[in-house]
Design a protein around this motif. Structure first.
Motif, short mmCIF file in Angstrom:
data_model
loop_
_atom_site.label_atom_id
_atom_site.label_comp_id
_atom_site.label_asym_id
_atom_site.label_seq_id
_atom_site.Cartn_x
_atom_site.Cartn_y
_atom_site.Cartn_z
N GLU A 222 1.09 -1.17 -0.01
CA GLU A 222 0.57 -0.34 -0.67
C GLU A 222 0.73 1.17 0.05
OE1 GLU A 222 -3.73 0.28 -0.43
OE2 GLU A 222 -4.11 -1.97 -0.17
N THR A 223 2.15 1.02 0.47
CA THR A 223 2.87 2.54 0.82
C THR A 223 3.90 2.73 -0.80
OG1 THR A 223 5.04 0.86 2.17
CG2 THR A 223 3.33 2.52 3.35
N LYS A 224 3.74 1.25 -1.89
CA LYS A 224 4.80 1.84 -2.63
C LYS A 224 3.93 2.02 -4.12
CE LYS A 224 8.36 0.18 -0.85
NZ LYS A 224 9.19 1.47 -0.62
N THR A 225 4.24 2.86 -5.19
CA THR A 225 3.32 3.03 -5.94
C THR A 225 2.73 1.93 -7.09
OG1 THR A 225 5.29 3.35 -7.45
CG2 THR A 225 4.59 5.21 -6.56
N VAL A 226 2.57 2.04 -7.98
CA VAL A 226 2.10 0.41 -8.91
C VAL A 226 3.51 0.34 -9.37
CG1 VAL A 226 1.51 0.02 -11.01
CG2 VAL A 226 -0.13 1.21 -9.91
N TYR A 227 4.12 1.24 -10.09
CA TYR A 227 5.11 0.66 -10.37
C TYR A 227 6.77 0.22 -10.01
CZ TYR A 227 10.35 2.00 -12.32
OH TYR A 227 11.67 1.80 -13.37
N HIS A 228 6.40 0.76 -8.02
CA HIS A 228 7.44 -0.05 -6.85
C HIS A 228 6.46 -1.77 -6.91
CE1 HIS A 228 9.11 3.34 -7.04
NE2 HIS A 228 10.23 3.20 -7.04
N ASN A 229 5.34 -1.65 -6.98
CA ASN A 229 4.67 -3.02 -6.94
C ASN A 229 5.29 -3.55 -7.90
OD1 ASN A 229 2.91 -3.43 -4.28
ND2 ASN A 229 2.29 -1.52 -4.73
N VAL A 230 4.75 -3.61 -8.96
CA VAL A 230 5.46 -3.89 -10.37
C VAL A 230 7.09 -4.73 -10.59
CG1 VAL A 230 4.75 -4.63 -13.12
CG2 VAL A 230 3.55 -3.64 -11.48
N GLY B 204 -2.83 -2.21 -19.34
CA GLY B 204 -3.31 -1.13 -19.45
C GLY B 204 -3.44 -0.03 -18.49
N LEU B 205 -2.20 -0.23 -18.26
CA LEU B 205 -2.09 0.57 -16.57
C LEU B 205 -0.97 1.45 -16.77
CD1 LEU B 205 -2.71 -1.73 -13.30
CD2 LEU B 205 -4.68 0.42 -14.44
N LYS B 206 -0.44 1.95 -18.25
CA LYS B 206 0.80 2.66 -18.07
C LYS B 206 0.62 4.01 -17.62
CE LYS B 206 4.00 4.20 -21.80
NZ LYS B 206 4.26 3.71 -23.29
N ASP B 207 0.10 4.59 -17.19
CA ASP B 207 -0.62 6.01 -17.08
C ASP B 207 -1.27 6.05 -15.41
OD1 ASP B 207 -3.11 4.33 -17.61
OD2 ASP B 207 -4.90 6.47 -17.50
N ARG B 208 -1.17 4.57 -15.32
CA ARG B 208 -1.26 4.62 -13.45
C ARG B 208 0.33 4.35 -12.51
NH1 ARG B 208 -5.54 6.60 -15.27
NH2 ARG B 208 -7.25 5.93 -14.53
N ALA B 209 1.44 4.47 -13.43
CA ALA B 209 2.16 3.74 -13.29
C ALA B 209 2.83 4.81 -11.28
CB ALA B 209 3.46 4.04 -13.95
N LYS B 210 2.27 6.14 -11.56
CA LYS B 210 2.65 6.83 -10.27
C LYS B 210 2.09 7.04 -8.91
CE LYS B 210 6.10 9.58 -12.57
NZ LYS B 210 6.69 11.54 -12.92
N HIS B 211 0.31 5.95 -9.58
CA HIS B 211 -0.69 5.61 -8.66
C HIS B 211 -0.23 5.45 -7.20
CE1 HIS B 211 -2.53 8.71 -11.64
NE2 HIS B 211 -2.95 8.22 -11.00
N TYR B 212 -1.06 5.74 -6.28
CA TYR B 212 -0.47 4.18 -4.61
C TYR B 212 -1.84 3.47 -5.08
CZ TYR B 212 3.29 6.93 -3.41
OH TYR B 212 4.66 7.47 -3.36
N PRO B 213 -1.97 1.82 -4.51
CA PRO B 213 -3.02 0.93 -4.85
C PRO B 213 -4.21 1.89 -4.27
CG PRO B 213 -0.68 0.94 -3.65
CD PRO B 213 -0.97 1.69 -3.95
N ASP B 214 -4.64 2.64 -3.32
CA ASP B 214 -5.92 3.57 -2.67
C ASP B 214 -6.55 4.21 -4.25
OD1 ASP B 214 -4.18 5.69 -2.50
OD2 ASP B 214 -4.29 5.51 -0.21
N GLN B 215 -5.73 4.86 -4.57
CA GLN B 215 -5.98 5.35 -5.82
C GLN B 215 -7.02 5.37 -6.72
OE1 GLN B 215 -2.31 7.37 -6.47
NE2 GLN B 215 -3.64 8.99 -5.79
N LEU B 216 -6.59 3.35 -6.29
CA LEU B 216 -6.79 2.98 -8.15
C LEU B 216 -8.43 1.92 -7.72
CD1 LEU B 216 -3.47 0.32 -8.21
CD2 LEU B 216 -5.12 2.34 -9.97
#
Length: 338
Positions: free
Chosen positions: A95-103, A129-141
């Motif tokens: 939860e404390t990591k961005t989409v990019y760092h989760n992957v 299909g999440l290229k534009d969400r790389a900097k988002h956090y899980p609670d924003q998804l």
């Protein structure tokens, strides 16, 4: 690709033993989507955890590419596990990591150079299909986006096997449909073998090539999707199939008369479009009343399922039934009109 050879798993439970998996024999072929379905407590979650050895079998063997996992050293097992991705019902994201760092997380754990990590993560995020969400956090998804992150993370190490543990159970129907479409794309484009467990027969129907039904730790039936849906043998399998085929005859129809000659007629690829019922009505002195009917597609094969009533004298009805069963499967439906 994946083979369960007389696999049993027992747990110590309140001073006794609980058998979660009981002498299971299964073979999952390379590149197929194989489903395991069962009610809660059937043993399917334990079964899938045996593949990556999160659980070790009490007896029997789990083999991947003919390698017995129980015979591997810790180092060898780590290598096998890097070849197995897993996605979960509740996403299991950081939860404390961005989409990019989760992957990126499994790649960084494996010591992958940062420039390769960046290239790989961007490629996979574009794929899901999440290229534009790389900097988002899980609670924003949304839930579907979170599961796409889970799929991307599972694909990061380029596995040849993907395990899906109730991957769509927390999602709404439309999101489930999109995730299943993505999983099929994963199989088709990356040639990944997918083993998925679920309690939802509709998921099995939409995506799987073959399926095994579990009950009380045992596999009670296994077959191709078409064969299992068109001719389920075990009562539990019949319940699962009925949950998506919805072929129960309404009580209001059955209560109209005291005695009826009702049959279930099953059409397959070669007969779904033929006028079999109208032909038999012309050929014999019977009337055919369709009580329920649907045509669906199983593995791109048309499958028709009709519940019909024959009206006429017993001799003519018997002739009509004998004639129909030369072309299609027909079974009498025993009903209680009381």
């Amino acid at each position: 690709m994946i083979r369960f050879d007389q696999v049993t798993k027992t747990f110590e439970h309140e001073g006794g033993k609980l058998t979660a998996v009981d002498q299971v024999n299964l073979e999952i072929k390379k590149g197929e989507i194989f489903g395991v379905i069962g009610f809660s407590g059937a043993g399917k979650s334990t079964l899938i955890r045996l593949v990556n050895q999160l659980e070790r079998p009490t007896s029997g063997r789990v083999l991947i590419n003919d390698q017995d996992l129980s015979a591997l050293s810790t180092r060898e097992l780590r290598g096998i596990r890097r070849n197995i991705g897993m996605i979960f019902q509740h996403f299991n994201l950081l939860e404390t990591k961005t989409v990019y760092h989760n992957v990126a997380f499994p790649l960084l754990l494996a010591g992958t150079p940062k420039n390769e990590v960046k290239e790989k993560v961007e490629e996979i995020l574009d794929f899901v299909g999440l290229k534009d969400r790389a900097k988002h956090y899980p609670d924003q998804l949304s839930g579907g986006q979170k599961q796409r992150v889970g799929i991307a993370r599972a694909l990061a190490t380029s596995p040849s096997i993907l395990l899906c543990d109730e991957a769509t159970s927390a999602l709404d129907p439309e999101t489930t449909k999109s995730i299943l479409k993505l999983l099929r794309k994963v199989r088709d484009e990356y040639n990944i073998t997918i083993l998925m467990i679920t309690h939802e027969m509709n998921v099995i129907k939409k995506i799987c090539d073959r399926v095994a039904v579990m009950e009380d730790g045992s596999v009670i039936e296994q077959d191709t999707i078409f064969n299992l849906f068109s001719n389920p043998q075990h009562p539990t399998t019949q319940k699962f199939v009925q949950s998506v085929m919805n072929d129960e005859i309404p009580a209001s129809i059955l209560s109209e008369v005291e005695s009826r000659h009702i049959y279930r007629v099953t059409f397959n690829e070669g007969t779904a479009g033929k006028p079999i019922l109208s032909s038999v009505a012309k050929k014999f002195d019977v009337d055919v009343n369709v009580l329920y009917g649907q045509i669906t597609e199983l593995q791109h094969i048309p499958f028709g399922n009709l519940v019909v009533e024959f009206q006429g004298n017993q001799e003519e009805i018997l002739k009509a039934v004998n004639d129909i069963q030369q072309a299609v499967r027909i079974q009498e439906v025993k009903v209680d009109a009381s």
